[in-house]
Design a protein around this motif. Structure first.
Motif, PDB file in Angstrom:
ATOM      1  N   ALA A   1      36.640 -11.355 -28.943  1.00  0.00           N
ATOM      2  CA  ALA A   1      36.787 -12.645 -28.873  1.00  0.00           C
ATOM      3  C   ALA A   1      37.839 -13.331 -27.703  1.00  0.00           C
ATOM      4  O   ALA A   1      38.766 -12.706 -27.107  1.00  0.00           O
ATOM      5  N   ARG A   2      38.300 -14.268 -28.050  1.00  0.00           N
ATOM      6  CA  ARG A   2      39.078 -14.738 -26.761  1.00  0.00           C
ATOM      7  C   ARG A   2      40.860 -14.964 -27.865  1.00  0.00           C
ATOM      8  O   ARG A   2      41.018 -15.518 -29.112  1.00  0.00           O
ATOM      9  N   GLU A   3      41.591 -15.013 -27.527  1.00  0.00           N
ATOM     10  CA  GLU A   3      43.122 -15.014 -27.591  1.00  0.00           C
ATOM     11  C   GLU A   3      43.268 -16.602 -27.714  1.00  0.00           C
ATOM     12  O   GLU A   3      44.223 -16.350 -26.277  1.00  0.00           O
ATOM     13  N   ILE A   4      43.717 -17.082 -29.582  1.00  0.00           N
ATOM     14  CA  ILE A   4      43.687 -18.397 -28.730  1.00  0.00           C
ATOM     15  C   ILE A   4      45.123 -18.596 -29.762  1.00  0.00           C
ATOM     16  O   ILE A   4      45.607 -18.141 -30.662  1.00  0.00           O
ATOM     17  N   GLU A   5      46.613 -19.489 -29.140  1.00  0.00           N
ATOM     18  CA  GLU A   5      47.831 -19.559 -29.728  1.00  0.00           C
ATOM     19  C   GLU A   5      47.908 -21.175 -29.788  1.00  0.00           C
ATOM     20  O   GLU A   5      47.973 -22.129 -28.835  1.00  0.00           O
ATOM     21  N   VAL A   6      48.903 -21.574 -30.925  1.00  0.00           N
ATOM     22  CA  VAL A   6      48.801 -23.025 -31.550  1.00  0.00           C
ATOM     23  C   VAL A   6      50.485 -22.426 -31.253  1.00  0.00           C
ATOM     24  O   VAL A   6      51.205 -22.393 -32.210  1.00  0.00           O
ATOM     25  N   GLY A   7      51.409 -23.922 -31.354  1.00  0.00           N
ATOM     26  CA  GLY A   7      52.170 -24.351 -32.172  1.00  0.00           C
ATOM     27  C   GLY A   7      52.635 -25.361 -33.232  1.00  0.00           C
ATOM     28  O   GLY A   7      51.979 -26.148 -32.819  1.00  0.00           O
ATOM     29  N   VAL A   8      53.472 -24.655 -33.972  1.00  0.00           N
ATOM     30  CA  VAL A   8      53.750 -25.382 -35.350  1.00  0.00           C
ATOM     31  C   VAL A   8      55.003 -25.583 -35.431  1.00  0.00           C
ATOM     32  O   VAL A   8      56.111 -24.804 -34.887  1.00  0.00           O
ATOM     33  N   LEU A   9      55.596 -27.107 -35.235  1.00  0.00           N
ATOM     34  CA  LEU A   9      56.508 -27.482 -35.600  1.00  0.00           C
ATOM     35  C   LEU A   9      57.129 -28.206 -36.682  1.00  0.00           C
ATOM     36  O   LEU A   9      55.621 -29.357 -37.102  1.00  0.00           O
ATOM     37  N   GLY A  10      57.652 -28.178 -37.142  1.00  0.00           N
ATOM     38  CA  GLY A  10      58.403 -28.387 -38.249  1.00  0.00           C
ATOM     39  C   GLY A  10      59.199 -28.411 -39.860  1.00  0.00           C
ATOM     40  O   GLY A  10      59.064 -26.837 -39.763  1.00  0.00           O
ATOM     41  N   ASN A  11      58.872 -28.994 -40.761  1.00  0.00           N
ATOM     42  CA  ASN A  11      59.494 -28.730 -42.066  1.00  0.00           C
ATOM     43  C   ASN A  11      58.262 -28.853 -42.827  1.00  0.00           C
ATOM     44  O   ASN A  11      57.439 -28.205 -43.081  1.00  0.00           O
TER      45      ASN A  11
ATOM     46  N   GLY B   1      59.539 -16.278 -28.652  1.00  0.00           N
ATOM     47  CA  GLY B   1      60.287 -16.342 -27.700  1.00  0.00           C
ATOM     48  C   GLY B   1      60.469 -17.409 -26.388  1.00  0.00           C
ATOM     49  O   GLY B   1      59.226 -18.327 -26.633  1.00  0.00           O
ATOM     50  N   PHE B   2      61.187 -17.350 -26.108  1.00  0.00           N
ATOM     51  CA  PHE B   2      61.661 -18.760 -25.074  1.00  0.00           C
ATOM     52  C   PHE B   2      61.425 -18.023 -23.125  1.00  0.00           C
ATOM     53  O   PHE B   2      62.354 -19.058 -22.641  1.00  0.00           O
ATOM     54  N   THR B   3      61.274 -17.249 -23.860  1.00  0.00           N
ATOM     55  CA  THR B   3      61.166 -16.980 -22.039  1.00  0.00           C
ATOM     56  C   THR B   3      60.217 -17.365 -21.110  1.00  0.00           C
ATOM     57  O   THR B   3      59.575 -18.609 -21.204  1.00  0.00           O
ATOM     58  N   PRO B   4      60.428 -17.375 -20.007  1.00  0.00           N
ATOM     59  CA  PRO B   4      59.447 -18.630 -18.612  1.00  0.00           C
ATOM     60  C   PRO B   4      58.231 -17.706 -18.706  1.00  0.00           C
ATOM     61  O   PRO B   4      57.364 -19.077 -17.998  1.00  0.00           O
ATOM     62  N   TYR B   5      58.126 -16.982 -19.209  1.00  0.00           N
ATOM     63  CA  TYR B   5      56.524 -16.234 -19.186  1.00  0.00           C
ATOM     64  C   TYR B   5      56.104 -16.795 -21.203  1.00  0.00           C
ATOM     65  O   TYR B   5      54.297 -17.163 -21.625  1.00  0.00           O
ATOM     66  N   SER B   6      57.133 -17.283 -21.425  1.00  0.00           N
ATOM     67  CA  SER B   6      56.406 -18.094 -23.073  1.00  0.00           C
ATOM     68  C   SER B   6      56.065 -18.539 -23.523  1.00  0.00           C
ATOM     69  O   SER B   6      55.761 -20.378 -22.590  1.00  0.00           O
ATOM     70  N   MET B   7      54.551 -18.533 -24.398  1.00  0.00           N
ATOM     71  CA  MET B   7      53.199 -19.735 -24.767  1.00  0.00           C
ATOM     72  C   MET B   7      54.078 -20.652 -25.549  1.00  0.00           C
ATOM     73  O   MET B   7      54.078 -22.124 -25.151  1.00  0.00           O
ATOM     74  N   PHE B   8      55.002 -20.847 -26.647  1.00  0.00           N
ATOM     75  CA  PHE B   8      55.242 -21.825 -27.717  1.00  0.00           C
ATOM     76  C   PHE B   8      56.084 -23.004 -26.314  1.00  0.00           C
ATOM     77  O   PHE B   8      55.685 -24.346 -26.820  1.00  0.00           O
ATOM     78  N   PRO B   9      56.578 -22.851 -25.772  1.00  0.00           N
ATOM     79  CA  PRO B   9      57.451 -23.717 -25.492  1.00  0.00           C
ATOM     80  C   PRO B   9      56.529 -24.661 -23.762  1.00  0.00           C
ATOM     81  O   PRO B   9      56.616 -25.595 -23.549  1.00  0.00           O
ATOM     82  N   LEU B  10      55.596 -23.588 -23.297  1.00  0.00           N
ATOM     83  CA  LEU B  10      54.649 -24.378 -22.514  1.00  0.00           C
ATOM     84  C   LEU B  10      53.560 -25.120 -23.381  1.00  0.00           C
ATOM     85  O   LEU B  10      53.287 -26.231 -23.271  1.00  0.00           O
ATOM     86  N   LEU B  11      53.033 -24.596 -24.758  1.00  0.00           N
ATOM     87  CA  LEU B  11      52.386 -25.560 -25.500  1.00  0.00           C
ATOM     88  C   LEU B  11      53.236 -26.981 -25.743  1.00  0.00           C
ATOM     89  O   LEU B  11      52.503 -27.696 -25.741  1.00  0.00           O
ATOM     90  N   TRP B  12      54.148 -26.499 -26.222  1.00  0.00           N
ATOM     91  CA  TRP B  12      55.079 -28.522 -26.408  1.00  0.00           C
ATOM     92  C   TRP B  12      55.114 -29.239 -25.249  1.00  0.00           C
ATOM     93  O   TRP B  12      55.097 -30.352 -25.396  1.00  0.00           O
ATOM     94  N   GLU B  13      55.316 -28.442 -24.185  1.00  0.00           N
ATOM     95  CA  GLU B  13      55.728 -29.595 -22.968  1.00  0.00           C
ATOM     96  C   GLU B  13      54.345 -29.930 -22.743  1.00  0.00           C
ATOM     97  O   GLU B  13      54.111 -31.127 -22.472  1.00  0.00           O
ATOM     98  N   HIS B  14      53.703 -29.312 -22.638  1.00  0.00           N
ATOM     99  CA  HIS B  14      51.393 -29.785 -23.233  1.00  0.00           C
ATOM    100  C   HIS B  14      51.103 -30.777 -23.665  1.00  0.00           C
ATOM    101  O   HIS B  14      50.482 -31.599 -23.219  1.00  0.00           O
ATOM    102  N   THR B  15      52.094 -31.018 -25.124  1.00  0.00           N
ATOM    103  CA  THR B  15      51.819 -31.776 -26.079  1.00  0.00           C
ATOM    104  C   THR B  15      53.000 -32.508 -25.014  1.00  0.00           C
ATOM    105  O   THR B  15      52.688 -33.749 -26.077  1.00  0.00           O
ATOM    106  N   GLY B  16      53.611 -32.502 -25.156  1.00  0.00           N
ATOM    107  CA  GLY B  16      55.176 -33.681 -24.592  1.00  0.00           C
ATOM    108  C   GLY B  16      56.040 -33.607 -25.021  1.00  0.00           C
ATOM    109  O   GLY B  16      56.218 -35.017 -25.272  1.00  0.00           O
ATOM    110  N   LEU B  17      56.535 -32.960 -25.395  1.00  0.00           N
ATOM    111  CA  LEU B  17      57.291 -32.206 -26.074  1.00  0.00           C
ATOM    112  C   LEU B  17      58.165 -31.321 -25.116  1.00  0.00           C
ATOM    113  O   LEU B  17      58.105 -30.503 -25.384  1.00  0.00           O
ATOM    114  N   PRO B  18      59.212 -32.037 -23.703  1.00  0.00           N
ATOM    115  CA  PRO B  18      60.147 -30.742 -23.354  1.00  0.00           C
ATOM    116  C   PRO B  18      60.730 -29.965 -23.270  1.00  0.00           C
ATOM    117  O   PRO B  18      61.482 -30.225 -24.308  1.00  0.00           O
TER     118      PRO B  18
END
Length: 356
Positions: free
Chosen positions: A218-228, A312-329
């Motif tokens: 299968a493909r490995e897909i990741e989604v960032g979730v943000l909120g309360n 993670g929030f390293t330069p290679y980490s997916m989570f911040p990159l996902l939100w950057e592409h969603t419009g949240l730097p």
């Protein structure tokens, strides 16, 4: 007036280096015009070290490995100030793995009544234990791959039983994992019984509980979730490791992985991923942030793999990159996480007032 932010990082777990990389990345993104930043470093021996206020972005990991006054964990009152003039407005825990991401530090901060970024005690502990997490996902009706789990004592008493059970209930290849660890530490992909024994031996170096998961094409897909209480999802991203699987080296060392953001998926798949990501977030009672990881098969079947309650929030980490592409730097993402932490803390304070 600037908010006083404490960065809590390092720790005793096998993911100590990951935590340092995350802390360095956060110092490079945080707005020093809006926040006073105070480093709090936990060594691999468990000593706490508090540094002076950071006046500028940390340039190296070595700068964050503080060498000043230290304290043992049973005497840390001076490291998390309680005087109103010294009170930290928010702690940002950047501790990956046991003794940091598993609810232990979150419990300490709860007792000390200090707001902190990210998930609370229950979500952190349930999210760290892959077996407990899978059992909760089952209750929520989320589809996932078959798995077998056991503890060290059960393995030592009857290895043949567990080997037979794994071979009967699962098919090669399988993934062997410590139940309470992240960042792919101690994980092995195996294709036969001999490799399985060696992989279990390796995983037991890191945890007393082991989970063996069915491999899936299968493909490995990741989604960032943000909120309360009303979480939002980022665009989805796809992980394409250039080796057997997305291991520790690929995640944090060499960046030897292709990340496709946004992932090319049918709209119906995107919609289902968002529904399942939010369902996983809520069943674990998460707050602040998680990264939800899925498998998507060629037939577009969606299987949840896990959620990471402190991605993670390293330069290679997916989570911040996902939100950057969603419009949240990145800097705005940190601001949002701080705001969510304060929001959740204020809600708890109101509940306490009502009880009193």
């Amino acid at each position: 007036m600037k908010k006083r932010i404490g960065l809590l990082y390092g720790g005793k777990s096998a993911e100590h280096e990951v935590s340092l990389s995350t802390a360095l990345a956060v110092t490079k993104a945080i707005d020093f015009d809006a926040y006073e930043v105070y480093p709090i470093y936990i060594t691999q021996d468990g000593e706490w070290k508090k540094g002076n206020r950071l006046e500028e972005i940390a340039k190296t990991i070595e700068q964050l490995q503080l060498s000043g006054e230290s304290s043992k964990p049973n005497d840390i009152s001076g490291f998390l100030p309680s005087q109103s003039s010294e009170m930290l407005d928010v702690i940002i825990p950047l501790l990956h793995g046991p003794n940091g991401e598993d609810g232990t530090v979150q419990g300490l901060l709860e007792v000390m009544n200090i707001p902190y970024v990210g998930n609370g005690v229950l979500a952190s502990s349930a999210g760290m234990d892959k077996v407990v997490m899978k059992q909760l996902f089952e209750q929520a009706g989320l589809k996932q791959t078959p798995y077998v789990y056991f503890i060290r004592r059960e393995w030592d008493k009857n290895q043949d039983f567990w080997l037979d059970k794994i071979e009967t209930e699962l098919a090669w290849p399988v993934f062997v994992k410590p139940a309470n660890l992240g960042s792919s530490v101690g994980i092995s992909k195996v294709d036969n019984r001999e490799e399985l024994v060696a992989a279990i031996k390796e995983a037991l170096k890191f945890d007393r509980k082991i989970v063996v998961e069915q491999g899936v094409v299968a493909r490995e897909i990741e989604v960032g979730v943000l909120g309360n209480d009303e979480p939002a999802c980022s665009v989805a991203g796809e992980i394409k490791p250039l080796k057997a699987f997305y291991d520790y080296q690929a995640k944090y060392k060499d960046g030897n992985t292709a990340m496709i953001i946004p992932a090319e998926l049918a709209e119906s798949v995107y919609e289902k991923l968002e529904v399942d990501a939010k369902k996983a977030f809520k069943i674990l009672d998460c707050s602040g942030l998680v990264r939800a990881d899925f498998f998507v098969t060629e037939a577009n079947d969606i299987l949840i793999n896990e959620v990471n309650t402190l991605p993670g929030f390293t330069p290679y980490s997916m989570f911040p990159l996902l939100w950057e592409h969603t419009g949240l730097p990145y800097p705005e993402l940190i601001e949002r996480l701080i705001a969510l932490a304060i929001e959740r803390h204020e809600e708890k304070q109101l509940l306490q007032v009502k009880i009193d």
